[in-house]
Design a protein around this motif. Structure first.
Motif, PDB file in Angstrom:
ATOM      1  N   SER A 184       0.916  -1.370  -0.172  1.00  0.00           N
ATOM      2  CA  SER A 184      -0.107  -0.065  -0.101  1.00  0.00           C
ATOM      3  C   SER A 184       0.865   1.342   0.090  1.00  0.00           C
ATOM      4  N   VAL A 185       0.442   2.300  -0.666  1.00  0.00           N
ATOM      5  CA  VAL A 185       0.991   3.573  -0.664  1.00  0.00           C
ATOM      6  C   VAL A 185       0.720   4.092   0.449  1.00  0.00           C
ATOM      7  N   LEU A 186       1.688   4.724   1.214  1.00  0.00           N
ATOM      8  CA  LEU A 186       1.555   5.382   2.476  1.00  0.00           C
ATOM      9  C   LEU A 186       2.112   7.048   2.291  1.00  0.00           C
ATOM     10  N   SER A 187       1.256   7.983   2.321  1.00  0.00           N
ATOM     11  CA  SER A 187       1.480   9.401   2.160  1.00  0.00           C
ATOM     12  C   SER A 187       2.552   9.914   3.301  1.00  0.00           C
ATOM     13  N   ARG A 222      13.343  -2.340  -0.545  1.00  0.00           N
ATOM     14  CA  ARG A 222      12.234  -2.850   0.161  1.00  0.00           C
ATOM     15  C   ARG A 222      11.120  -1.610   0.363  1.00  0.00           C
ATOM     16  N   ILE A 223      11.784  -0.457   0.295  1.00  0.00           N
ATOM     17  CA  ILE A 223      10.725   0.789   0.164  1.00  0.00           C
ATOM     18  C   ILE A 223      10.887   1.441  -1.060  1.00  0.00           C
ATOM     19  N   GLU A 224       9.784   1.442  -1.725  1.00  0.00           N
ATOM     20  CA  GLU A 224       9.654   2.278  -3.069  1.00  0.00           C
ATOM     21  C   GLU A 224       9.051   3.705  -2.837  1.00  0.00           C
ATOM     22  N   THR A 225       9.674   4.533  -3.605  1.00  0.00           N
ATOM     23  CA  THR A 225       9.265   6.131  -3.396  1.00  0.00           C
ATOM     24  C   THR A 225       8.116   5.971  -4.762  1.00  0.00           C
ATOM     25  N   VAL A 226       7.020   6.515  -4.249  1.00  0.00           N
ATOM     26  CA  VAL A 226       5.815   6.458  -5.352  1.00  0.00           C
ATOM     27  C   VAL A 226       5.732   8.070  -5.272  1.00  0.00           C
ATOM     28  N   ARG A 227       6.240   8.610  -6.616  1.00  0.00           N
ATOM     29  CA  ARG A 227       6.506  10.034  -6.901  1.00  0.00           C
ATOM     30  C   ARG A 227       4.938  10.834  -6.740  1.00  0.00           C
ATOM     31  N   GLY A 228       4.820  11.935  -6.015  1.00  0.00           N
ATOM     32  CA  GLY A 228       3.660  12.485  -5.758  1.00  0.00           C
ATOM     33  C   GLY A 228       2.821  11.845  -4.703  1.00  0.00           C
ATOM     34  N   PHE A 229       3.052  10.747  -4.294  1.00  0.00           N
ATOM     35  CA  PHE A 229       1.938  10.181  -3.340  1.00  0.00           C
ATOM     36  C   PHE A 229       2.653   9.932  -2.092  1.00  0.00           C
ATOM     37  N   GLY A 230       4.028   9.157  -2.066  1.00  0.00           N
ATOM     38  CA  GLY A 230       4.596   8.638  -0.674  1.00  0.00           C
ATOM     39  C   GLY A 230       5.431   7.808  -0.759  1.00  0.00           C
ATOM     40  N   TYR A 231       5.325   6.631  -0.105  1.00  0.00           N
ATOM     41  CA  TYR A 231       6.109   5.542  -0.035  1.00  0.00           C
ATOM     42  C   TYR A 231       5.548   4.083  -0.090  1.00  0.00           C
ATOM     43  N   LYS A 232       6.065   2.979  -0.579  1.00  0.00           N
ATOM     44  CA  LYS A 232       5.242   1.811  -0.631  1.00  0.00           C
ATOM     45  C   LYS A 232       6.445   0.713  -0.199  1.00  0.00           C
ATOM     46  N   PHE A 233       5.952  -0.198   0.891  1.00  0.00           N
ATOM     47  CA  PHE A 233       6.644  -1.099   1.234  1.00  0.00           C
ATOM     48  C   PHE A 233       6.541  -2.479   0.388  1.00  0.00           C
TER      49      PHE A 233
END
Length: 235
Positions: A184-187, A222-233
């Motif tokens: 899940s993307v966490l802001s 393990r932790i992906e940056t989702v540009r404009g939204f936050g991070y995803k594990f």
């Protein structure tokens, strides 16, 4: 109940004395010293509950003092800076600080930050199921496994390929928040609220630097940056 003991390192006499009096009125016990070397000695002698470190102090600057403290302890550290300069902020957080406050600051805001960081620390130290797993939304109890990464939510321990991974309490809470919602993307705002206990918002650089530190310990991928939204594990 014992008073919360604050170590305050500040070379400006007026600020040091005024803030010491203000914190004492709020019920804190305060050791206030004017330079970094005195701060290190006071830290080792008194074992405070939280350290407030000005960035620009003589003898041993605040960032270097933070590193020395972090080598010996996971006690919460808040950096104080007269500038909102990104370099000051990042250096302090990369040295292991849990939070920072920019001068001039409102005394009530600083007290709120101190109490928030202490709550996070106390939750992360608790092993009775009412600690960070509950506070950060992580399923209580058990060992969570993500490939070669194991997160023990009872013992508050992390292992990677069987080897222990030392995390600060803030890093542990951040990992618990991620591991509760893999994929899940966490802001950044959600992470500030859930991990840093910011009900009033805050600087997202705190999140970014702690994510960077956590990646270095558990694996960059393990932790992906989702540009404009936050991070995803990624798990």
């Amino acid at each position: 109940m014992a008073e919360t003991h604050v170590l305050f390192v500040e070379d400006d006499d007026v600020i040091r004395e005024a803030l010491q009096l203000s914190l004492e009125r709020d019920g804190f016990a305060v050791t206030a010293v004017p330079d970094g070397l005195a701060g290190l000695a006071a830290f080792r002698a008194d074992q405070p509950d939280v350290a407030l470190l000005d960035v620009m102090v003589p003898g041993l600057d605040g960032v270097s003092l933070c590193r020395r403290i972090r080598d010996e302890s996971t006690v919460p550290v808040i950096m104080l800076s007269a500038r909102a300069d990104a370099i000051d902020v990042v250096l302090g957080l990369e040295a292991g600080a849990d939070d920072y406050v920019t001068k001039p600051f409102d005394g009530a805001v600083l007290v709120a930050r101190i109490r928030a960081v202490l709550r996070r620390f106390q939750h992360s130290r608790a092993l009775d199921g009412t600690g960070p797993a509950e506070a950060a939304g992580t399923p209580p109890g058990g060992v969570l496994r993500f490939g070669d990464l194991e997160v023990d939510t009872d013992g508050m321990e992390v292992r990677r390929a069987g080897a222990p991974v030392p995390l600060t309490p803030t890093e542990m809470r951040l990992l618990l928040e991620f591991s509760a919602a893999p994929g899940s993307v966490l802001s950044r705002d959600r992470l500030l609220e859930r991990v840093w206990d910011y009900g009033w918002g805050g600087d997202t650089r705190v999140v970014d630097v702690h994510v960077q530190r956590l990646r270095a310990k558990i694996g960059q991928d393990r932790i992906e940056t989702v540009r404009g939204f936050g991070y995803k594990f990624r798990g």
